[in-house]
Design a protein around this motif. Structure first.
Motif, PDB file in Angstrom:
ATOM      1  N   TRP A 193       0.829  -1.211   0.000  1.00 40.04           N
ATOM      2  CA  TRP A 193       0.000   0.000   0.000  1.00 40.04           C
ATOM      3  C   TRP A 193       0.861   1.257   0.000  1.00 40.04           C
ATOM      4  CZ3 TRP A 193      -5.155   0.444  -0.621  1.00 40.04           C
ATOM      5  CH2 TRP A 193      -5.878  -0.747  -0.596  1.00 40.04           C
ATOM      6  N   MET A 196     -11.656  -5.545   3.068  1.00 38.39           N
ATOM      7  CA  MET A 196     -10.884  -4.300   3.138  1.00 38.39           C
ATOM      8  C   MET A 196     -11.509  -3.358   4.172  1.00 38.39           C
ATOM      9  SD  MET A 196      -8.381  -2.364   2.389  1.00 38.39           S
ATOM     10  CE  MET A 196      -7.637  -3.579   1.343  1.00 38.39           C
ATOM     11  N   GLN A 221     -10.409  -4.498   7.555  1.00 31.24           N
ATOM     12  CA  GLN A 221      -9.026  -4.120   7.854  1.00 31.24           C
ATOM     13  C   GLN A 221      -8.943  -2.652   8.270  1.00 31.24           C
ATOM     14  OE1 GLN A 221      -7.190  -5.435   4.059  1.00 31.24           O
ATOM     15  NE2 GLN A 221      -5.661  -6.385   5.377  1.00 31.24           N
TER      16      GLN A 221
END
Length: 137
Positions: A33, A51, A54
């Motif tokens: 990332w 996602m 997370q």
């Protein structure tokens, strides 16, 4: 007409409210990332559930906040709640108790969020110090 929730924009809103930069979020998400990928993620209407989980864990914000927060609806609630000047006194009097309860609840939530933000800031500072120390070696 139903307005669609923009999950990426909600991530950006909450990230900014917590004072977290895109680079810091990218760092917490892992090596693959970077700031540009976070920017692209925040531009997406819908984000994958894993996602969202997370990011929820990193920002310490429930997944539902990203999925359900609607700025226009929040503005309408706020304006309807506090625009009591045009209401008759009896209507205002009857709704005051409920509004006070809501206000107290919001205040308590704000304090909890502020305390969580301070804790997150301290954790972020520790991570940054660790990162700096690793880069200096």
């Amino acid at each position: 007409m139903e307005q669609k929730i923009h999950q990426g924009r909600n991530i950006k809103r909450f990230r900014e409210m917590l004072g977290i930069k895109q680079e810091a979020l990218a760092f917490d998400l892992g090596n693959e990332w970077n700031q540009k990928k976070i920017s692209m993620l925040e531009a997406k209407d819908v984000i994958e559930d894993d996602m969202l989980r997370q990011i929820s864990n990193i920002l310490k914000i429930p997944v539902e906040a990203f999925q359900n927060f609607d700025e226009e609806q929040a503005i309408n609630i706020i304006s309807n709640t506090f625009d009591h000047c045009q209401q008759p006194a009896s209507v205002f009097y009857n709704s005051t108790v409920n509004q006070i309860d809501q206000f107290v609840k919001l205040h308590e939530e704000k304090i909890a969020l502020y305390e969580r933000m301070l804790k997150e800031k301290e954790e972020m500072m520790q991570r940054l110090e660790k990162l700096i120390n690793n880069n200096l070696k």
